[in-house]
Design a protein around this motif. Structure first.
Motif, PDB file in Angstrom:
ATOM      1  N   MET A 110       0.851  -1.191   0.000  1.00  0.00           N
ATOM      2  CA  MET A 110       0.000   0.000   0.000  1.00  0.00           C
ATOM      3  C   MET A 110       0.888   1.243   0.000  1.00  0.00           C
ATOM      4  N   THR A 111       0.335   2.335  -0.523  1.00  0.00           N
ATOM      5  CA  THR A 111       1.038   3.617  -0.510  1.00  0.00           C
ATOM      6  C   THR A 111       0.772   4.308   0.816  1.00  0.00           C
ATOM      7  N   HIS A 112       1.835   4.660   1.530  1.00  0.00           N
ATOM      8  CA  HIS A 112       1.709   5.277   2.842  1.00  0.00           C
ATOM      9  C   HIS A 112       2.864   6.244   3.012  1.00  0.00           C
ATOM     10  N   SER A 113       2.902   6.945   4.124  1.00  0.00           N
ATOM     11  CA  SER A 113       3.929   7.959   4.348  1.00  0.00           C
ATOM     12  C   SER A 113       5.232   7.362   4.856  1.00  0.00           C
ATOM     13  N   ILE A 114       5.373   6.048   4.784  1.00  0.00           N
ATOM     14  CA  ILE A 114       6.633   5.372   5.065  1.00  0.00           C
ATOM     15  C   ILE A 114       6.737   4.218   4.087  1.00  0.00           C
ATOM     16  N   ILE A 115       7.945   3.925   3.639  1.00  0.00           N
ATOM     17  CA  ILE A 115       8.111   2.898   2.626  1.00  0.00           C
ATOM     18  C   ILE A 115       7.883   1.506   3.221  1.00  0.00           C
ATOM     19  N   ASP A 116       7.721   0.533   2.334  1.00  0.00           N
ATOM     20  CA  ASP A 116       7.580  -0.882   2.699  1.00  0.00           C
ATOM     21  C   ASP A 116       6.368  -1.095   3.607  1.00  0.00           C
ATOM     22  N   SER A 117       5.262  -0.467   3.251  1.00  0.00           N
ATOM     23  CA  SER A 117       4.019  -0.616   4.031  1.00  0.00           C
ATOM     24  C   SER A 117       3.113  -1.640   3.383  1.00  0.00           C
ATOM     25  N   SER A 118       2.368  -2.349   4.237  1.00  0.00           N
ATOM     26  CA  SER A 118       1.435  -3.376   3.763  1.00  0.00           C
ATOM     27  C   SER A 118       0.142  -3.287   4.545  1.00  0.00           C
TER      28      SER A 118
END
Length: 240
Positions: A232-240
């Motif tokens: 998922m796109t979030h304000s921190i990388i490597d998010s699920s």
């Protein structure tokens, strides 16, 4: 007199038989050729020309060969798209099993995210985050969720599932693991940041519980759970 009247009538009838060039005179096109008549004389037919062009285009489409290899990959990508965006076909809709979902933090508040997914025999935790003190909580650095219920069902818990590396989702991990330990599943960045916290709290040996995951792959956890991490796109990388 009668002879003069007859001559006037003859003159009027002759004037009426003359061609009317009024329109050509006004438009200044008296000497221009008639385009419609020229089309008829030359045999040109705009409508017929359009029909022939469309017919030729149709023949070209019909004669275009179909690449069987590309067609096969179209079907493969359609199936992959179906699996990625519509995973409900994986569910057993005839199952009579029950699951209980209990938020222990993060519901109706910012921070402290931790949720229990629980069947009759097993349970998993989703994230173990911290929250932040209010301005009137003097001397308090962080807030940790209440682990009372986790203590009660600790023998049922099969794993901790980590979604991403924000503090409100992983910040309380060292405080939980000083008391009880479970396998930890997550993508690389969250596990690395949890590992730094374990180092800071002098429990680096608990990194042995790390289980790095591959996104879009199903992981069997215990007997009752299958977990799939979706990017998922979030304000921190490597998010699920």
């Amino acid at each position: 007199m009668e002879q003069e009247n007859q001559e006037i009538k003859n003159n009027i009838s002759q004037e009426n038989r003359k061609p009317n060039n009024y329109n050509n005179t006004r438009s200044g096109n008296r000497n221009k050729p008639n385009t419609q008549s020229s089309n008829k004389e030359t045999g040109s037919n705009p409508a017929g020309s359009n029909k022939s062009k469309s017919a030729s285009r149709g023949r070209r489409r019909q004669n275009t060969p179909i690449n069987d290899s590309l067609k096969a990959f179209v079907e493969i990508n359609q199936e992959a798209h179906k699996q990625r965006l519509n995973p409900h076909y994986k569910l057993d809709l005839n199952s009579k099993e029950k699951i209980r979902i209990t938020p222990l933090g993060g519901l109706g508040e910012i921070g402290g995210n931790i949720t229990v997914f629980e069947t009759e025999n097993e349970a998993i935790l989703i994230d173990v985050g911290m929250s932040f003190p209010d301005e009137d909580m003097h001397g308090v650095d962080i807030l940790v969720p209440d682990f009372t219920y986790i203590r009660e069902i600790r023998n049922k818990i099969k794993a901790v599932i980590i979604t991403h590396a924000h503090e409100d989702h992983i910040g309380a991990m060292p405080y939980l693991y000083k008391e009880m330990q479970f396998p930890i599943y997550g993508s690389p960045l969250p596990l690395a940041m949890i590992g730094s916290k374990f180092d800071e709290h002098h429990i680096k040996d608990f990194k042995q519980y790390f289980n790095p995951i591959e996104k879009r792959k199903l992981y069997k956890i215990g007997n009752d759970f299958e977990v799939e991490w979706m990017h998922m796109t979030h304000s921190i990388i490597d998010s699920s």
